[in-house]
Design a protein around this motif. Structure first.
Motif, short mmCIF file in Angstrom:
data_model
loop_
_atom_site.label_atom_id
_atom_site.label_comp_id
_atom_site.label_asym_id
_atom_site.label_seq_id
_atom_site.Cartn_x
_atom_site.Cartn_y
_atom_site.Cartn_z
N LEU A 1 0.80 -1.22 0.00
CA LEU A 1 0.00 0.00 0.00
C LEU A 1 0.84 1.27 0.00
N ASP A 2 2.06 1.20 0.45
CA ASP A 2 2.86 2.41 0.50
C ASP A 2 4.33 2.04 0.53
N LEU A 3 5.13 2.95 -0.01
CA LEU A 3 6.57 2.77 -0.02
C LEU A 3 7.17 4.17 0.11
N ARG A 4 7.80 4.43 1.25
CA ARG A 4 8.29 5.80 1.45
C ARG A 4 9.50 5.84 2.37
N PRO A 5 10.34 6.87 2.21
CA PRO A 5 11.46 7.09 3.13
C PRO A 5 10.96 7.71 4.42
N VAL A 6 11.52 7.27 5.53
CA VAL A 6 11.10 7.79 6.84
C VAL A 6 12.32 8.09 7.70
N ASP A 7 12.12 8.94 8.70
CA ASP A 7 13.18 9.24 9.65
C ASP A 7 12.54 9.73 10.94
N HIS A 8 13.22 9.48 12.07
CA HIS A 8 12.66 9.90 13.34
C HIS A 8 12.95 11.35 13.66
N ARG A 9 13.98 11.92 13.00
CA ARG A 9 14.37 13.28 13.34
C ARG A 9 13.42 14.34 12.77
N ASP A 10 12.78 14.04 11.65
CA ASP A 10 11.87 15.02 11.06
C ASP A 10 10.40 14.65 11.25
N GLY A 11 10.15 13.58 12.00
CA GLY A 11 8.78 13.18 12.29
C GLY A 11 8.10 12.39 11.20
N THR A 12 8.79 12.11 10.08
CA THR A 12 8.15 11.40 8.98
C THR A 12 7.76 9.98 9.36
N VAL A 13 8.52 9.34 10.24
CA VAL A 13 8.17 7.98 10.62
C VAL A 13 6.89 7.95 11.45
N HIS A 14 6.69 8.95 12.29
CA HIS A 14 5.47 9.01 13.10
C HIS A 14 4.25 9.26 12.21
N GLN A 15 4.40 10.15 11.25
CA GLN A 15 3.30 10.42 10.32
C GLN A 15 2.99 9.18 9.50
N ALA A 16 4.03 8.49 9.03
CA ALA A 16 3.82 7.30 8.22
C ALA A 16 3.08 6.22 8.99
N VAL A 17 3.48 5.98 10.23
CA VAL A 17 2.83 4.94 11.04
C VAL A 17 1.35 5.25 11.23
N ARG A 18 1.04 6.50 11.51
CA ARG A 18 -0.38 6.87 11.68
C ARG A 18 -1.16 6.64 10.39
N GLU A 19 -0.59 7.05 9.27
CA GLU A 19 -1.29 6.89 7.98
C GLU A 19 -1.41 5.42 7.59
N TRP A 20 -0.36 4.65 7.86
CA TRP A 20 -0.42 3.22 7.53
C TRP A 20 -1.51 2.54 8.35
N HIS A 21 -1.57 2.86 9.62
CA HIS A 21 -2.59 2.23 10.46
C HIS A 21 -3.99 2.61 9.98
N ALA A 22 -4.17 3.86 9.58
CA ALA A 22 -5.47 4.31 9.08
C ALA A 22 -5.86 3.60 7.78
#
Length: 348
Positions: free
Chosen positions: A231-252
């Motif tokens: 469903l998704d393929l994206r770069p993530v990182d904990h320093r810019d918050g992208t991993v937190h946003q990705a996890v929320r969107e993936w769960h949704a």
């Protein structure tokens, strides 16, 4: 005021005064000390074959050389023998991670026992440094990345004739099973655990861009083959918050599992899931890659892909010795020697 006198040489702290510096001990010094000819001493110190020098004389030369602190002049020896005993490994501009370190350490130990030094050279985008092969004159150059026609010409102009891989055998990171087999295993493992809606988390580090692209393509191939929704393929990182946003969107979106580019990405995904109030693996399963020591120390412990880095290191060393000394060509590299290490982050 006292009489002025000539000052003695004074050294800057940490330096040896010029008058006290010792010059390099040469074979001529050893010969002069023993009253032997320079030729005889040279034969002994260079272990020249075909010379009938008495054992007692050899012992005297070696003992006196040790007493005087003689060290062989490697550059001169290389010029005399035509060999530098150096293997140069040209690396892509990747960070030095766990698997790569294991690989290089294994190869270095094997080559060291065979009398060779393994030197690595990382080319950087836009780098201006003079290529190491022009300065070291290595016996063999092995490229883990494609080399240009200009670079090959430069190597040949430096007198290097053993260059691997040859152009016809070069493989990009996108096509190498060594680099993508683990990603297939990740998707297959998640499929076997019952997951049908999966995401792939990769790195934002541009130095991983080619490798990330290769593993992303492998994830798509495996998902298509198994009928898994990637469903998704994206770069993530904990320093810019992208991993937190990705996890929320993936769960949704109903994603139930994440395959990660490496264990670092997997670890930050697990942390983001826990901060979002999700249970790992019940709400979101996560699997890493490379099976670093960290994977078993996390809570929950991290399922990961174990690559035979030691086996790849042995293959690299044997390939270098084949090129340098015409030893038997090693068997094909252990491309598919990858395995899933199942831990708590995916175990139901």
């Amino acid at each position: 005021m006292g009489e002025l006198t000539r000052a003695s040489p004074v050294a800057v702290r940490g330096e040896v005064p010029v008058t006290e510096r010792k010059r390099r001990v040469t074979a001529t010094d050893v010969a002069r000390s023993l009253g032997l000819s320079r030729t005889t001493v040279g034969y002994v110190l260079n272990n020249t074959l075909g010379q009938s020098i008495p054992a007692a004389t050899r012992e005297r030369v070696m003992a006196e050389a040790a007493r005087l602190g003689y060290r062989p002049h490697r550059t001169a020896q290389a010029l005399a023998s035509g060999r530098s005993m150096i293997i140069l490994l040209v690396l892509p501009d990747w960070p030095m991670e766990h698997s790569l370190r294991q690989n290089l350490e294994t190869a270095s130990h094997i080559l060291d026992h065979a009398g060779y030094a393994l030197v690595t050279y990382t080319r950087h985008e836009g780098g201006q440094a003079r290529p190491l092969w022009e300065m070291l004159n290595p016996d063999v150059v092995i490229a883990w990345t494609s080399i240009s026609a200009a670079e090959r010409t430069s190597m040949q102009a430096s007198g290097i004739t053993r260059i691997l891989p040859v152009l016809q055998q070069e493989r990009s990171a996108l096509a190498s099973p060594t680099l993508t087999a683990g990603t297939h295993l990740q998707i297959e493992h998640l499929y076997e655990q019952g997951h049908r809606r999966v995401a792939f988390a990769t790195s934002i580090n541009e130095r991983f861009s080619l490798l990330s692209q290769g593993r992303a393509e492998a994830a798509r191939e495996a998902a298509d083959r198994l009928g898994v929704d990637l469903l998704d393929l994206r770069p993530v990182d904990h320093r810019d918050g992208t991993v937190h946003q990705a996890v929320r969107e993936w769960h949704a979106k109903g994603v139930t599992a994440v395959a990660a580019f490496n264990d670092d990405i997997a670890a930050m995904t697990v942390a983001a899931a826990q901060r979002a109030g999700l249970s790992v693996p019940d709400d979101l399963a996560v699997i890493g890659h490379d099976d670093t020591p960290m994977a078993s120390m996390l809570y929950p412990s991290l399922s990961s892909v174990s690559i035979d880095s030691v086996g790849l290191g042995r293959y690299l060393a044997k390939l270098a010795l084949h090129a340098a000394e015409d030893r038997p060509l090693p068997e094909a590299p252990p491309d598919l020697h990858a395995a899933i290490v199942v831990r708590e982050s995916t175990r139901r």
